[in-house]
Design a protein around this motif. Structure first.
Motif, mmCIF file in Angstrom:
data_model
loop_
_atom_site.group_PDB
_atom_site.id
_atom_site.type_symbol
_atom_site.label_atom_id
_atom_site.label_comp_id
_atom_site.label_asym_id
_atom_site.label_seq_id
_atom_site.Cartn_x
_atom_site.Cartn_y
_atom_site.Cartn_z
ATOM 1 N N ILE A 58 7.747 5.846 12.208
ATOM 2 C CA ILE A 58 9.022 6.348 11.690
ATOM 3 C C ILE A 58 10.098 5.315 11.960
ATOM 4 O O ILE A 58 10.192 4.779 13.063
ATOM 5 N N ASP A 59 10.898 5.062 10.940
ATOM 6 C CA ASP A 59 12.044 4.171 11.088
ATOM 7 C C ASP A 59 13.195 4.788 10.305
ATOM 8 O O ASP A 59 13.198 4.770 9.078
ATOM 9 N N GLY A 60 14.160 5.365 11.011
ATOM 10 C CA GLY A 60 15.237 6.092 10.349
ATOM 11 C C GLY A 60 14.694 7.334 9.673
ATOM 12 O O GLY A 60 14.039 8.162 10.303
ATOM 13 N N SER A 61 14.925 7.456 8.367
ATOM 14 C CA SER A 61 14.429 8.609 7.622
ATOM 15 C C SER A 61 13.123 8.299 6.894
ATOM 16 O O SER A 61 12.636 9.115 6.113
ATOM 17 N N ARG A 62 12.559 7.134 7.162
ATOM 18 C CA ARG A 62 11.316 6.727 6.494
ATOM 19 C C ARG A 62 10.131 6.943 7.409
ATOM 20 O O ARG A 62 10.152 6.597 8.595
ATOM 21 N N ILE A 63 9.062 7.505 6.839
ATOM 22 C CA ILE A 63 7.806 7.677 7.563
ATOM 23 C C ILE A 63 6.722 6.913 6.824
ATOM 24 O O ILE A 63 6.750 6.828 5.586
ATOM 25 N N TYR A 64 5.784 6.323 7.552
ATOM 26 C CA TYR A 64 4.768 5.517 6.881
ATOM 27 C C TYR A 64 3.551 5.336 7.776
ATOM 28 O O TYR A 64 3.632 5.437 9.009
#
Length: 351
Positions: free
Chosen positions: A113-119
């Motif tokens: 997770i980085d900020g509002s991004r998930i991957y």
């Protein structure tokens, strides 16, 4: 070349060469991973090879999903993010499956997770065996066996991977288990309590060995959410639309964690079949019966229709229909959750 930015933190992972053909295999795996092109799959910034080892470099993430789910607090915005992220991860896995690629390592520590991004973080590089067999006699000490039973590689594995190499349906099972963990936190419950409930009196906290308890936990979350909808109760700041989204995803999860691989839904059905899932007001549109996951739930045979009278008409996968106007029975769990004290499970391993 990487940009010259002294404030940028990068992560390097080294793979030590111990066998003659290992370097060739690693470089092939790295090149394959570099070909993946999806916003919810991490990118390798660079890689390199030396006689003694091969290395890869990625950007530093803010959290792993495992860390994020352990954060204290019940911020309603986190609940909404978790539900939205389920669609993002579904898209990423469907992309891989559409390319005939299996992930085989889905678990919270491999999701970033980085900020509002998930991957999805790096996977399929330098991995070991994809099968697990804790019952095979080994000289391991008891504490090592207990750690094994709580290692995420084992806990989130599909049942069939105990005997054979995982396939696409195995990924669906593992991601469904991750989603149930995410939904548990979204509804303000403790993952340690969920693990304790799965394990019961044993040391094994896996999903695949306790499918009856996994189903009971999912049913409890579903019943509490639908009860809140009917009674106009919104807990922890979650809005009615959020509750509808959670109900729909819990129905989808049920189809993802079936014991038999061929009975599980396909990621293409979840992602491509019944809606674009595009944002309204900055994020995703309503996931109710007229939105993305409501349509998916209907296609899976688990749609719930809400009438003005407040009653709910449900149609399950078995084709039965019924009308419920009363609050669901939750007392079967109440005593357990009131009496039990959370037991910490320290999970080993990482990526």
């Amino acid at each position: 070349m990487l940009p010259n930015n002294d404030d940028r933190i990068l992560i390097r992972k080294r793979f030590v060469i111990t066998r003659p053909n290992q370097k060739t295999t690693l470089l092939e795996q790295i090149n394959k991973f570099k070909s993946y092109d999806h916003k919810n799959i991490t990118k390798l910034l660079c890689s390199y090879a030396q006689p003694s080892h091969v290395g890869i470099v990625t950007a530093k993430a803010q959290y792993s999903l495992d860390d994020y789910l352990s954060l204290p607090g019940t911020d309603p915005s986190r609940s909404k993010l978790l539900v939205d992220w389920m669609y993002d991860l579904s898209q990423a896995l469907e992309y891989l499956h559409s390319q005939s690629i299996c992930h085989r390592h889905i678990r919270p520590r491999k999701i970033l997770i980085d900020g509002s991004r998930i991957y999805f973080g790096p996977f399929g590089i330098g991995g070991g065996s994809d099968t697990f067999s804790p019952t095979v006699p080994t000289p391991q000490r008891l504490d090592q066996i207990q750690n094994y039973f709580h290692d995420q590689t084992y806990v989130y594995a599909a049942p069939e991977t105990l005997l054979s190499r995982g396939k696409r349906f195995s990924d669906v099972f593992s991601l469904g288990c991750v989603f149930l963990s995410m939904m548990t936190v979204a509804q303000g419950h403790s993952l340690s309590l969920f693990a304790q409930y799965r394990a019961g009196s044993s040391q094994d906290a896996s999903f695949h060995n306790h499918l009856d308890r996994v189903a009971s936990w999912r049913n409890r979350l579903h019943a509490m959410t639908t009860s809140g909808q009917r009674n106009g109760i919104v807990g922890s700041g979650r809005k009615v639309r959020q509750l509808k989204s959670e109900v729909d995803w819990l129905q989808i999860i049920e189809e993802m964690v079936k014991a038999k691989p061929k009975e599980r839904t396909k990621m293409a059905i979840i992602v491509n079949g019944y809606g674009s899932g595009k944002a309204i007001g900055g994020r995703r549109r309503s996931l109710d019966g007229g939105g993305y996951s409501g349509q998916v739930a209907a296609a899976l045979g688990g749609v719930t229709t809400h009438h003005a009278s407040g009653s709910v008409v449900g149609s399950g996968a078995n084709g039965r229909q019924g009308t419920t106007g009363q609050k669901p029975e939750l007392s079967v769990f109440d005593g357990y959750f009131q009496q039990q004290q959370p037991r910490r499970f320290d999970q080993t391993g990482g990526w």
